[in-house]
Structure formats: structure tokens, C-alpha cells
Design an enzyme around this catalytic site. Structure first.
Site, PDB file in Angstrom:
ATOM      1  CE1 TYR A 134       6.342 -57.686   4.585  1.00 46.38           C
ATOM      2  CE2 TYR A 134       5.974 -58.118   2.067  1.00 46.38           C
ATOM      3  CZ  TYR A 134       5.653 -57.560   3.452  1.00 46.38           C
ATOM      4  OH  TYR A 134       4.203 -57.025   3.444  1.00 46.38           O
ATOM      5  CG  HIS A 137       3.662 -61.463   2.980  1.00 44.10           C
ATOM      6  ND1 HIS A 137       4.769 -61.185   3.775  1.00 44.10           N
ATOM      7  CD2 HIS A 137       2.385 -60.826   3.516  1.00 44.10           C
ATOM      8  CE1 HIS A 137       4.270 -60.162   4.536  1.00 44.10           C
ATOM      9  NE2 HIS A 137       2.791 -59.995   4.375  1.00 44.10           N
ATOM     10  CE1 TYR A 167      -3.663 -55.571   1.990  1.00 43.10           C
ATOM     11  CE2 TYR A 167      -3.634 -57.336   3.738  1.00 43.10           C
ATOM     12  CZ  TYR A 167      -3.256 -56.255   3.301  1.00 43.10           C
ATOM     13  OH  TYR A 167      -2.195 -55.706   4.166  1.00 43.10           O
ATOM     14  CD1 TRP A 207       0.921 -59.585   9.958  1.00 40.08           C
ATOM     15  CD2 TRP A 207       1.258 -61.841   9.833  1.00 40.08           C
ATOM     16  NE1 TRP A 207       1.314 -59.801   8.758  1.00 40.08           N
ATOM     17  CE2 TRP A 207       1.830 -61.094   8.611  1.00 40.08           C
ATOM     18  CE3 TRP A 207       1.752 -63.061   9.845  1.00 40.08           C
ATOM     19  CZ2 TRP A 207       2.165 -61.945   7.567  1.00 40.08           C
ATOM     20  CZ3 TRP A 207       2.319 -64.075   8.794  1.00 40.08           C
ATOM     21  CH2 TRP A 207       2.350 -63.227   7.661  1.00 40.08           C
TER      22      TRP A 207
END
Length: 118
Positions: A15, A19, A38, A73
Site C-alpha cells: 500500500y 502511494h 489531500y 484505481w
């Protein structure tokens, strides 16, 4: 806006890797649909906390949901999450309620002080 999700413990490293270099078209779509400032924060136990600034969270989420890149995504990221019942992560957020904001309270305190003549 702040929300939480839970990443499967066995998928934490991957993960983080995914990212570290999000697809450029995904980045542009987030920006274009109002996901300002964000950020995602991930704890070692899999708790994921997301933060963003937007004028209208529902509108930003709806606009993002209409993009082709978001569909790709979401499909690629779905296996990373616990407790979504098979739904997209974007539809499984636990939205947190803001209970304190420094700038808001400072502004109120300053306004009160001005009104009191101090």
C-alpha cells in the site's frame, strides 16, 4: 474533511509503495475534482486516516466517481482494504466529525476580545 479506512496488515508495505508514486492521471483527476490539500496517514496497525480540504465533499466525491481513472484505481486498490464489503474504498469511508479547529477558535477569541474593547 477527515475519514478513516483500514488497510489489511499483510498489504501495508505494498500500500505504501503504491502511494509513493500514484498515477499522474489520478493525481490530476483528484486535483480537478476538488480534493485539495489531500493527505493519507497510515499507522502500523493498518488504520488509514485521510484528510482533504474541499468546499463540498459530496460534490468532490461524486465528480471523482465519474472519472475513468478513479474506476481503475478503485479496482486496483480494493484488495487492500478490510471491512468494505466489496464496495469501493471511496464509498466505505468512515467520515470523522471535526470537534476542534485552531483557526476558527482563534478568530472567535479575537472577535470577542475586539468586541469587549481589549
Amino acid at each position: 474533511m477527515c475519514f478513516t479506512l483500514r488497510v489489511r496488515p499483510e498489504r501495508l508495505a505494498e500500500y505504501r509503495e503504491r502511494h509513493a508514486a500514484v498515477w499522474p492521471d489520478m493525481l490530476r483527476a483528484l486535483d480537478a475534482t476538488g480534493w485539495g490539500n489531500y493527505s493519507l496517514f497510515l499507522s502500523e496497525d493498518g488504520l488509514l486516516v485521510g484528510y482533504l480540504e474541499t468546499a463540498d465533499f459530496d460534490a468532490a466525491r461524486d465528480a471523482m466517481a465519474r472519472t475513468e481513472v478513479n474506476a481503475r484505481w478503485q479496482a486496483s486498490m480494493a484488495p487492500f482494504f478490510e471491512g468494505t464489503g466489496g464496495a469501493n474504498a471511496d464509498d466505505s469511508f468512515t467520515v470523522l466529525t471535526e470537534v476542534f479547529n485552531l483557526e476558527t477558535q482563534l478568530a472567535a477569541a479575537d472577535a470577542a476580545a475586539e468586541g469587549a474593547g481589549t
